[in-house]
Write a protein that holds these residues in place. Structure first.
Motif, PDB file in Angstrom:
ATOM      1  N   THR A  29       0.832  -1.200   0.000  1.00  0.00           N
ATOM      2  CA  THR A  29       0.000   0.000   0.000  1.00  0.00           C
ATOM      3  C   THR A  29       0.865   1.248   0.000  1.00  0.00           C
ATOM      4  O   THR A  29       0.601   2.205  -0.739  1.00  0.00           O
ATOM      5  CB  THR A  29      -0.938   0.002   1.225  1.00  0.00           C
ATOM      6  N   SER A  33       0.813   3.776  -3.185  1.00  0.00           N
ATOM      7  CA  SER A  33       0.306   5.141  -3.036  1.00  0.00           C
ATOM      8  C   SER A  33       1.400   6.184  -3.231  1.00  0.00           C
ATOM      9  O   SER A  33       1.107   7.336  -3.518  1.00  0.00           O
ATOM     10  CB  SER A  33      -0.371   5.307  -1.675  1.00  0.00           C
ATOM     11  N   PRO A  37      -1.828   7.938  -7.174  1.00  0.00           N
ATOM     12  CA  PRO A  37      -2.993   7.829  -6.284  1.00  0.00           C
ATOM     13  C   PRO A  37      -3.635   6.447  -6.409  1.00  0.00           C
ATOM     14  O   PRO A  37      -3.646   5.848  -7.478  1.00  0.00           O
ATOM     15  CB  PRO A  37      -3.947   8.909  -6.798  1.00  0.00           C
ATOM     16  N   LEU A  38      -4.147   5.957  -5.303  1.00  0.00           N
ATOM     17  CA  LEU A  38      -4.807   4.652  -5.306  1.00  0.00           C
ATOM     18  C   LEU A  38      -6.144   4.743  -6.030  1.00  0.00           C
ATOM     19  O   LEU A  38      -6.916   5.668  -5.807  1.00  0.00           O
ATOM     20  CB  LEU A  38      -5.031   4.165  -3.883  1.00  0.00           C
TER      21      LEU A  38
END
Length: 166
Positions: A29, A33, A37-38
């Protein structure tokens, strides 16, 4: 085999693997990120990693405090709880994804996993209700949670790899 197997030791080993999967999902994660952007789909995969990684950890550790209290009821009771957890997600995931307009990257894999999980959940529920469950059936359910988390992790890693378009 199930009477001689030390299911508590096996579940302890599975809990260690679950901790590693959860840790790697945190790193994934962070790296994901940091580069972009996720997306909503990234968030779905992260959610799956956490649900099934933490599910595996919780269910692997759950028998530890109860193993000496009522061993004859331990595996059937916990197997029913695990079965309910496994049966919840094949119903909830498609509803949740549809409500957010999210489509799986690999629909056959996604729905195949959900179907296999539903079948495993039904089998575990039947074994638990009949009282035929032992630590082996329960450990198989915990291992399934780990498998789902690891497949999701691998899918996330592959989606981050650069594609050479020659």
């Amino acid at each position: 085999m199930s009477e001689k197997a030390d299911w508590i030791a096996i579940l302890s080993a599975l809990s260690s693997i679950a901790v590693a999967v959860i840790g790697f999902s945190g790193l994934l994660t962070a790296f994901r990120s940091a580069s972009a952007p996720l997306t909503r789909l990234d968030m779905v995969y992260i959610r799956i990693l956490l649900i099934f990684g933490l599910g595996a950890l919780t269910f692997a550790l759950l028998p530890l405090p109860f193993a000496a209290v009522a061993p004859e009821r331990l595996w059937p009771t916990l197997t029913i709880l695990l079965a309910l957890f496994l049966l919840f997600w094949p119903v909830r995931s498609p509803i949740w994804n549809r409500a957010r307009g999210i489509r799986p990257r690999r629909p056959r894999l996604f729905y195949g996993i959900l179907a296999a999980q539903a079948l495993l959940g039904l089998l575990l529920l039947l074994l638990g209700i009949r009282g035929d469950s032992d630590g082996g059936a329960y450990a198989a359910g915990v291992a399934w949670c780990l498998l789902v988390a690891m497949v999701t992790f691998v899918a996330q890693v592959f989606s981050m790899l650069p594609v050479d378009e020659d």
